[in-house]
Design an enzyme around this catalytic site. Structure first.
Site, PDB file in Angstrom:
ATOM      1  N   CYS A  69       0.825  -1.176  -0.020  1.00 34.32           N
ATOM      2  CA  CYS A  69      -0.016   0.038   0.053  1.00 34.32           C
ATOM      3  C   CYS A  69       0.819   1.289  -0.024  1.00 34.32           C
ATOM      4  O   CYS A  69       0.708   2.171  -0.790  1.00 34.32           O
ATOM      5  CB  CYS A  69      -0.807   0.087   1.334  1.00 34.32           C
ATOM      6  SG  CYS A  69      -0.028   0.177   2.790  1.00 34.32           S
ATOM      7  N   ASN A 117      -7.980   4.776  -1.720  1.00 32.63           N
ATOM      8  CA  ASN A 117      -7.406   3.375  -1.511  1.00 32.63           C
ATOM      9  C   ASN A 117      -6.811   2.685  -2.739  1.00 32.63           C
ATOM     10  O   ASN A 117      -7.075   3.313  -3.590  1.00 32.63           O
ATOM     11  CB  ASN A 117      -8.575   2.598  -0.700  1.00 32.63           C
ATOM     12  CG  ASN A 117      -7.982   1.591   0.375  1.00 32.63           C
ATOM     13  OD1 ASN A 117      -6.577   1.351   0.264  1.00 32.63           O
ATOM     14  ND2 ASN A 117      -8.805   1.070   1.306  1.00 32.63           N
ATOM     15  N   HIS A 158      -1.430   1.001   7.293  1.00 30.41           N
ATOM     16  CA  HIS A 158      -1.864   1.237   5.956  1.00 30.41           C
ATOM     17  C   HIS A 158      -1.448   2.501   5.471  1.00 30.41           C
ATOM     18  O   HIS A 158      -1.855   3.558   6.273  1.00 30.41           O
ATOM     19  CB  HIS A 158      -3.333   0.840   5.939  1.00 30.41           C
ATOM     20  CG  HIS A 158      -3.751   0.664   4.489  1.00 30.41           C
ATOM     21  ND1 HIS A 158      -3.401  -0.164   3.543  1.00 30.41           N
ATOM     22  CD2 HIS A 158      -5.050   1.297   3.762  1.00 30.41           C
ATOM     23  CE1 HIS A 158      -3.894  -0.072   2.387  1.00 30.41           C
ATOM     24  NE2 HIS A 158      -4.702   0.766   2.483  1.00 30.41           N
TER      25      HIS A 158
END
Length: 441
Positions: free
Chosen positions: A70, A382, A361
């Site tokens: 990520c 995201n 994250h």
């Protein structure tokens, strides 16, 4: 002296439960649907709308699939938004597999160097045990990506596309970590026997390079950059290197960007720079470094950058009070206290100190909503694909940001002279296992 749980106490617990028949309704719903579905707050869903007063234009979301990249996706997304706007591209992506290849090879070297450095310590020392827990992994920090780009540049996704193992990384990580732990055994024995560890390490890295080429492909040294922009005009540049591509097309001086953290624990004063021992990927690369600031300072810098049309890399604890289906992150999204009848009331500092929360994250802030002069929600890009959230985008309430956001990366022009000077001072080194040394997955 410790005391055991008695049957008398158990009978008392059961009696108290039976005295509250109203909870049978909650019990039935939770047992059938699960905690989150049964306690979801419809008021929160209505109040957190995906509409924003200030928003940076972006394309469809990327997808890290079943990998922990990520932090890499988030950084490359901030770059591609700028590049897409400059060149008039649509849904263009930079290769996450290219940076992933170099990250894994460099992390292998970083680990082996640390094993050699600590070879005189006992195997069960806390530091050696910590190193062996995870020789390498997918996760990372902003400064790690800076190190990769400064050394290797970037390429379009078409020049080094995804492979099976880049998107489903578990088997590769297992095999690579097994190999690195085996190498650790060999290097520690060689150190004890006063043998050449540098030569051994080079042989090990050559074999790891082959493993990565066989699973991820070999990174290109040069490539052709050919595309059509949104006006259908054909553009072409032949035989360009990855570093030249970054400098020519992305053209962001990453030294001008400063990672800000909000860690309100007693051991971390505000307006102080920090680093983390043994955290990194490239030996002699950009060191991990943050400036700890109050949350209002962090949010204002992020807001100002978004208002100026630039997205913001940020790190958070995404699993806390987050509803994936609708993409809402809000402190009131679940009626947990009302349902179960007790409160979980730790502060942000206590959650860090007591191991309940940390940066897990990284995503991208692409919008912010200002109402009556105050920010009340944020648009979040995201990297979990379009089937999660609102076509891959999430909305975070400002209250959620306060509690579960730990880091943003902003251009230094959004910080005061005093804050820049504070960042430039010698950082305090944190232990490798400090919560601010956690990696975004």
């Amino acid at each position: 002296m410790q005391t055991e749980l008695t049957f008398e106490q158990l009978e008392n617990f059961s009696r108290k439960w039976r005295e509250n028949p109203d909870k049978l309704v909650f019990q039935a719903s939770i047992m059938k649907n699960g905690i989150k579905a049964a306690t979801e707050n419809p008021t929160s869903k209505v109040s957190i709308q995906p509409v924003f007063s200030h928003e940076v234009a972006t394309d469809k979301v990327s997808n890290q699939q079943q990998s922990g990249r990520c932090w890499m996706f988030a950084a490359l997304n901030t770059f591609r938004h700028k590049l897409n706007g400059t060149l008039g591209l649509k849904d263009f992506e930079l290769s996450q597999n290219y940076t992933n290849f170099w990250d894994k090879l460099e992390k292998a070297n970083y680990f082996l160097e640390n094993i050699i450095e600590t070879a005189s310590e006992d195997e069960d020392s806390r530091l050696v045990s910590w190193l062996l827990d995870t020789p390498q992994q997918d996760g990372g920090q902003w400064d790690m990506l800076v190190s990769i780009i400064e050394k290797y540049g970037v390429v379009p996704k078409s020049a080094m596309p995804e492979t099976f193992q880049s998107g489903k990384s578990a088997d590769l990580n297992h095999l690579l970590n097994e190999r690195l732990r085996t190498d650790a055994v060999i290097l520690r024995k060689a150190f004890t026997e006063k043998k050449d560890t540098a030569g051994l390490k080079e042989e090990m890295l050559a074999e790891i390079y082959q493993l990565l080429v066989m699973t991820l492909g070999e990174p290109p040294k040069v490539f052709d950059f050919e595309y059509r922009n949104k006006d259908n005009e054909f553009k072409q540049e032949l035989q360009i290197t990855p570093k030249d591509f970054y400098e020519r097309y992305v053209d962001m001086d990453l030294k001008n960007y400063i990672p800000l953290i909000n860690a309100p624990t007693k051991d971390k004063p505000f307006n102080q720079a920090f680093t983390v021992d043994y955290l990194g990927n490239i030996v002699n690369g950009t060191p991990i470094k943050y400036l700890n600031v109050e949350m209002d300072v962090l949010k204002k810098a992020a807001t100002d950058q978004i208002k100026d049309g630039e997205t913001v890399w940020f790190g958070c604890d995404v699993g806390q009070l987050s509803e994936k289906t609708t993409g809402i992150m809000d402190t009131d999204i679940f009626l947990l206290n009302q349902t179960f009848g007790f409160k979980t009331a730790m502060t942000k500092a206590e959650r860090l100190d007591y191991k309940h929360s940390m940066l897990t994250h990284a995503m991208v802030l692409t919008g912010v909503n200002v109402a009556n002069g105050e920010v009340n929600r944020w648009k979040v890009e995201n990297s979990w694909g379009e089937k999660i959230g609102n076509n891959g985008y999430f909305v975070a309430s400002d209250a959620w940001m306060d509690e579960f956001t730990f880091q943003v990366v902003v251009h230094k022009k959004y910080l005061s002279k005093e804050l820049i000077e504070a960042f430039n001072q010698e950082p305090i080194a944190l232990k490798p296992w400090d919560p601010m040394g956690s990696l975004a997955l």
